[in-house]
Write a protein that holds these residues in place. Structure first.
Motif, PDB file in Angstrom:
ATOM      1  N   THR A 177      40.241  28.220  33.744  1.00 46.93           N
ATOM      2  CA  THR A 177      40.835  26.796  33.261  1.00 46.93           C
ATOM      3  C   THR A 177      39.912  25.962  32.502  1.00 46.93           C
ATOM      4  O   THR A 177      40.405  25.278  31.634  1.00 46.93           O
ATOM      5  CB  THR A 177      41.593  26.082  34.360  1.00 46.93           C
ATOM      6  N   ASP A 178      38.887  25.753  33.272  1.00 44.38           N
ATOM      7  CA  ASP A 178      37.744  24.941  32.671  1.00 44.38           C
ATOM      8  C   ASP A 178      37.293  25.506  31.334  1.00 44.38           C
ATOM      9  O   ASP A 178      36.910  24.522  30.371  1.00 44.38           O
ATOM     10  CB  ASP A 178      36.504  24.903  33.620  1.00 44.38           C
ATOM     11  N   ARG A 179      37.380  26.770  31.091  1.00 44.99           N
ATOM     12  CA  ARG A 179      36.958  27.191  29.672  1.00 44.99           C
ATOM     13  C   ARG A 179      38.277  27.051  28.782  1.00 44.99           C
ATOM     14  O   ARG A 179      37.911  27.583  27.521  1.00 44.99           O
ATOM     15  CB  ARG A 179      36.495  28.592  29.866  1.00 44.99           C
ATOM     16  N   GLY A 180      39.422  26.530  29.089  1.00 42.69           N
ATOM     17  CA  GLY A 180      40.399  26.421  28.072  1.00 42.69           C
ATOM     18  C   GLY A 180      41.676  27.356  28.218  1.00 42.69           C
ATOM     19  O   GLY A 180      42.376  27.779  27.324  1.00 42.69           O
ATOM     20  N   HIS A 181      41.422  28.267  29.187  1.00 49.92           N
ATOM     21  CA  HIS A 181      42.350  29.276  29.282  1.00 49.92           C
ATOM     22  C   HIS A 181      43.705  28.773  29.945  1.00 49.92           C
ATOM     23  O   HIS A 181      43.635  28.157  30.883  1.00 49.92           O
ATOM     24  CB  HIS A 181      42.130  30.546  30.168  1.00 49.92           C
ATOM     25  N   ARG A 182      44.805  29.349  29.614  1.00 46.17           N
ATOM     26  CA  ARG A 182      46.279  28.769  30.115  1.00 46.17           C
ATOM     27  C   ARG A 182      46.337  30.127  31.318  1.00 46.17           C
ATOM     28  O   ARG A 182      46.571  31.215  30.805  1.00 46.17           O
ATOM     29  CB  ARG A 182      47.325  28.596  29.323  1.00 46.17           C
ATOM     30  N   VAL A 183      46.168  29.882  32.459  1.00 44.62           N
ATOM     31  CA  VAL A 183      46.123  31.003  33.395  1.00 44.62           C
ATOM     32  C   VAL A 183      47.578  31.050  34.008  1.00 44.62           C
ATOM     33  O   VAL A 183      48.340  30.044  34.609  1.00 44.62           O
ATOM     34  CB  VAL A 183      45.201  30.645  34.649  1.00 44.62           C
ATOM     35  N   LEU A 184      48.018  32.377  34.010  1.00 45.82           N
ATOM     36  CA  LEU A 184      49.394  32.744  34.834  1.00 45.82           C
ATOM     37  C   LEU A 184      49.070  33.794  35.767  1.00 45.82           C
ATOM     38  O   LEU A 184      48.081  34.548  35.506  1.00 45.82           O
ATOM     39  CB  LEU A 184      50.374  33.062  33.721  1.00 45.82           C
ATOM     40  N   LEU A 185      49.787  33.724  36.818  1.00 47.44           N
ATOM     41  CA  LEU A 185      49.541  34.787  38.054  1.00 47.44           C
ATOM     42  C   LEU A 185      50.713  35.429  38.315  1.00 47.44           C
ATOM     43  O   LEU A 185      52.065  34.978  38.451  1.00 47.44           O
ATOM     44  CB  LEU A 185      49.290  33.991  39.285  1.00 47.44           C
ATOM     45  N   THR A 186      50.653  36.694  37.923  1.00 50.88           N
ATOM     46  CA  THR A 186      51.667  37.701  38.161  1.00 50.88           C
ATOM     47  C   THR A 186      51.691  38.791  39.484  1.00 50.88           C
ATOM     48  O   THR A 186      50.671  38.318  40.063  1.00 50.88           O
ATOM     49  CB  THR A 186      51.580  38.666  36.868  1.00 50.88           C
ATOM     50  N   GLY A 187      52.667  39.257  39.505  1.00 52.68           N
ATOM     51  CA  GLY A 187      52.959  40.260  40.853  1.00 52.68           C
ATOM     52  C   GLY A 187      54.385  40.579  41.264  1.00 52.68           C
ATOM     53  O   GLY A 187      55.149  39.945  40.376  1.00 52.68           O
ATOM     54  N   SER A 188      54.368  41.428  42.103  1.00 52.38           N
ATOM     55  CA  SER A 188      55.630  41.715  42.632  1.00 52.38           C
ATOM     56  C   SER A 188      56.425  40.621  43.435  1.00 52.38           C
ATOM     57  O   SER A 188      55.668  39.564  43.577  1.00 52.38           O
ATOM     58  CB  SER A 188      55.571  43.044  43.427  1.00 52.38           C
ATOM     59  N   ALA A 189      57.903  40.652  43.833  1.00 50.47           N
ATOM     60  CA  ALA A 189      58.291  39.549  44.772  1.00 50.47           C
ATOM     61  C   ALA A 189      57.580  39.657  46.037  1.00 50.47           C
ATOM     62  O   ALA A 189      57.168  38.511  46.615  1.00 50.47           O
ATOM     63  CB  ALA A 189      59.847  40.049  44.713  1.00 50.47           C
ATOM     64  N   ASP A 190      56.953  40.856  46.349  1.00 49.83           N
ATOM     65  CA  ASP A 190      56.329  40.851  47.817  1.00 49.83           C
ATOM     66  C   ASP A 190      54.847  40.207  47.644  1.00 49.83           C
ATOM     67  O   ASP A 190      54.307  39.578  48.822  1.00 49.83           O
ATOM     68  CB  ASP A 190      56.032  42.362  47.951  1.00 49.83           C
ATOM     69  N   GLU A 191      54.489  40.013  46.421  1.00 48.58           N
ATOM     70  CA  GLU A 191      53.067  39.353  46.213  1.00 48.58           C
ATOM     71  C   GLU A 191      53.346  37.937  45.785  1.00 48.58           C
ATOM     72  O   GLU A 191      52.238  37.217  45.311  1.00 48.58           O
ATOM     73  CB  GLU A 191      52.495  40.069  45.129  1.00 48.58           C
ATOM     74  N   ARG A 192      54.485  37.304  45.743  1.00 50.34           N
ATOM     75  CA  ARG A 192      54.452  36.117  45.303  1.00 50.34           C
ATOM     76  C   ARG A 192      53.827  35.162  46.343  1.00 50.34           C
ATOM     77  O   ARG A 192      53.121  34.002  45.653  1.00 50.34           O
ATOM     78  CB  ARG A 192      56.037  35.468  45.251  1.00 50.34           C
TER      79      ARG A 192
END
Length: 317
Positions: A177-192
């Protein structure tokens, strides 16, 4: 009909793409039916060439295929159970690895130390069906309304041993994020819950957590149009390979020589600490080969693949 058994997950399907396309080419006038879990349907559509998906989860129920297939192909395993399941459909011919226990004396020998893509290409080659191991590309989905150009972090895995520690994913998210990336986190419903914990520790907004909120087609679209993917050895990593999306894949305990992206693809980096003499492990949580991977190593790998992307973009321009 050509019946193909591959009743497994996302990474398993993507690594079988060259073999599936070889079968499509070898039998152009035949219906190609794939026995795999129904939830994989969006990804099967992106592979192309498959006419029918036969919902198959596990190997404990008969295959519901209707008439007997002309050819049955075992891309699932070495048998005997998978061989017997296909044999019960009464195919005219069975293409499979040799397994006398299952009554299959023909076919090549199984090799444990082999890349998953090469394994199935070699099987078909033995039956005079050429397969191109580099033919891994997937069709890009249309617009799904999800962000493009985002950096996808996938902290989860069905196998806890393959997970990089959540606090390190959080530190990585902060650094990117500090480098300018827009970070999104993915996973299954069990990994929410895991993804939410990473987001909270990284100071990310709640809408950055897409775990459990995307179906497989939307996840494929997100990866196809992403800036970068960082994950463990799981299905998302194989999607990044299929789309040529820059990726850093964290391996452990399985070596990348078996499941990693092809070494001739410079947009992908693999990190593995499996050469060490590891202490006894009790099987709980991340494997030592995962905890040995440092944040600075991952960030350096991110810089490498992004440099490759910039150079290749300049060359293309």
């Amino acid at each position: 009909m050509i019946l193909v058994l591959r009743a497994l997950g996302v990474g398993d399907l993507v690594t079988a793409v060259p073999a599936l396309r070889a079968l499509r080419t070898a039998y152009p006038g035949r219906e190609l039916a794939l026995a795999a879990p129904a939830w994989l349907a969006p990804l099967v559509d992106l592979v192309g060439g498959v006419d029918r998906l036969v919902d198959t989860t596990g190997l404990d129920r008969p295959l519901r295929v209707g008439s007997a297939p002309a050819v049955a192909v075992n891309l699932h395993g070495r048998g005997p159970q998978s061989h017997r399941l296909l044999a019960a459909s009464r195919p005219g011919r069975l293409l499979a690895f040799a397994n006398p226990e299952a009554g299959c004396a023909h076919g090549p020998r199984w090799a444990a130390d082999e890349h998953e893509v090469d394994r199935w290409c070699r099987l078909l080659s033995w039956y005079d069906i050429p397969a191109d191991r580099t033919d891994l590309g997937l069709r890009r989905p249309g617009s799904t309304g999800l962000p493009t150009g985002a950096t996808v972090l996938h902290p989860g895995s069905k196998i806890p041993a393959k997970r990089w520690p959540a606090e390190r994913f959080a530190a990585l998210a902060r650094a990117l994020t500090d480098r300018g990336h827009r970070v999104l986190l993915t996973g299954s419903a069990d990994e929410r819950a895991l993804a939410a914990r990473v987001a909270d520790a990284a100071g990310l907004a709640s809408d950055s957590v897409l775990a459990g909120r995307t179906d497989l087609g939307a996840l494929a679209a997100l990866v196809a149009h992403a800036r970068l993917v960082v994950s463990g050895d799981t299905g998302v990593a194989h999607l990044a390979t299929g789309y040529g999306t820059a990726s850093v894949v964290l391996f452990g305990p399985v070596p990348p020589a078996h499941w990693g992206p092809p070494p001739d693809r410079p947009r992908h980096r693999v990190l593995w600490a499996g050469d060490g003499d590891w202490p006894r492990w009790d099987g709980v949580g991340s494997h030592p080969t995962m905890t040995a991977l440092r944040l600075d190593e991952v960030l350096a790998a991110v810089s490498e693949v992004e440099r490759v992307v910039r150079v290749s973009g300049a060359v293309a321009a």
